[in-house]
Design a protein around this motif. Sequence first.
Motif, PDB file in Angstrom:
ATOM      1  N   VAL A  69       0.856  -1.186   0.000  1.00 46.68           N
ATOM      2  CA  VAL A  69       0.000   0.000   0.000  1.00 46.68           C
ATOM      3  C   VAL A  69       0.894   1.237   0.000  1.00 46.68           C
ATOM      4  N   SER A  70       0.652   2.144  -0.949  1.00 42.65           N
ATOM      5  CA  SER A  70       1.490   3.341  -1.083  1.00 42.65           C
ATOM      6  C   SER A  70       1.137   4.372  -0.013  1.00 42.65           C
ATOM      7  N   ASP A  71       1.916   5.446   0.035  1.00 41.79           N
ATOM      8  CA  ASP A  71       1.661   6.527   0.987  1.00 41.79           C
ATOM      9  C   ASP A  71       0.300   7.179   0.752  1.00 41.79           C
ATOM     10  N   LEU A  72      -0.197   7.098  -0.471  1.00 45.69           N
ATOM     11  CA  LEU A  72      -1.506   7.668  -0.792  1.00 45.69           C
ATOM     12  C   LEU A  72      -2.644   6.684  -0.516  1.00 45.69           C
ATOM     13  N   GLY A  73      -2.305   5.479  -0.037  1.00 47.93           N
ATOM     14  CA  GLY A  73      -3.333   4.484   0.261  1.00 47.93           C
ATOM     15  C   GLY A  73      -3.757   3.675  -0.951  1.00 47.93           C
ATOM     16  N   LEU A  74      -2.940   3.691  -1.998  1.00 48.99           N
ATOM     17  CA  LEU A  74      -3.259   2.959  -3.226  1.00 48.99           C
ATOM     18  C   LEU A  74      -2.497   1.637  -3.263  1.00 48.99           C
ATOM     19  N   ILE A  75      -3.102   0.648  -3.909  1.00 43.11           N
ATOM     20  CA  ILE A  75      -2.374  -0.595  -4.181  1.00 43.11           C
ATOM     21  C   ILE A  75      -2.131  -0.627  -5.681  1.00 43.11           C
ATOM     22  N   GLU A  76      -0.869  -0.647  -6.039  1.00 45.92           N
ATOM     23  CA  GLU A  76      -0.476  -0.698  -7.443  1.00 45.92           C
ATOM     24  C   GLU A  76      -0.190  -2.144  -7.803  1.00 45.92           C
ATOM     25  N   MET A  77      -0.610  -2.536  -8.998  1.00 43.12           N
ATOM     26  CA  MET A  77      -0.439  -3.909  -9.445  1.00 43.12           C
ATOM     27  C   MET A  77      -0.007  -3.941 -10.896  1.00 43.12           C
ATOM     28  N   THR A  78       0.549  -5.075 -11.273  1.00 39.13           N
ATOM     29  CA  THR A  78       0.775  -5.348 -12.694  1.00 39.13           C
ATOM     30  C   THR A  78       0.170  -6.719 -12.966  1.00 39.13           C
ATOM     31  N   ARG A  79      -0.379  -6.863 -14.163  1.00 39.31           N
ATOM     32  CA  ARG A  79      -0.935  -8.157 -14.585  1.00 39.31           C
ATOM     33  C   ARG A  79      -0.476  -8.402 -16.010  1.00 39.31           C
ATOM     34  N   GLN A  80       0.050  -9.588 -16.217  1.00 39.80           N
ATOM     35  CA  GLN A  80       0.571  -9.971 -17.530  1.00 39.80           C
ATOM     36  C   GLN A  80      -0.524  -9.861 -18.587  1.00 39.80           C
ATOM     37  N   ARG A  81      -0.179  -9.260 -19.710  1.00 41.77           N
ATOM     38  CA  ARG A  81      -1.108  -9.213 -20.843  1.00 41.77           C
ATOM     39  C   ARG A  81      -0.957 -10.508 -21.628  1.00 41.77           C
ATOM     40  N   VAL A  82      -1.953 -11.371 -21.515  1.00 47.14           N
ATOM     41  CA  VAL A  82      -1.921 -12.642 -22.232  1.00 47.14           C
ATOM     42  C   VAL A  82      -2.521 -12.452 -23.617  1.00 47.14           C
TER      43      VAL A  82
END
Length: 191
Positions: free
Chosen positions: A136-149
């Motif tokens: 969780v970032s300082d701004l309260g966000l969860i950043e993610m990456t997901r593979q482009r299949v």
Amino acid sequence: YLDQVGPELKERVTLHKEDQPLFDKFDVESEIRDLFKRRVDLPTGGYCVIEPTEALVSIDVNTGRYTGKRDPEKTILKTNVEAAREIARQLRLRDVGGIIVCDFIDMESSENRNKVLQELRQYLARDRARTKAFAVSDLGLIEMTRQRVRPSLLQSMTEACPACSGTGRVFLPETVVRRLERSLKRAALAD
């Protein structure tokens, strides 16, 4: 085809012999329609708004009509946990890939923030596409990456709207034809 699959799958596959089409029996048509909506309702009354853009997909979580009784932090935790499960599900169903930013409802407790992150990671682990959720970032966000299949559902079933110069999307002719065919079969069965 069944000769090429393992015995465990062969036992589970059966020929559908009913008059009612499979899409109608399992309400697949409405499920597909829901995948193109921005808003996804959660069981307790909260909701997520999924907004694909050129650079990333943003997901915003809101409590909606669910306000809980006494403890707002508990209400927020419950909504965020539900949202984490639903977000993982929606990413799989919509075939979303690339950068995803989730704005969960702000929580006071770092323990609760970690519970939500762990819930999200647990449900993302079920995904065949490689997915990573960062802290969780300082701004309260969860950043993610997901593979482009492959292209997302939105990209593979719609195109830029010619009337509004691409600010909206319309279904591809092939998609409309398939829906029309199913509607005609449904009407034929009703006679």
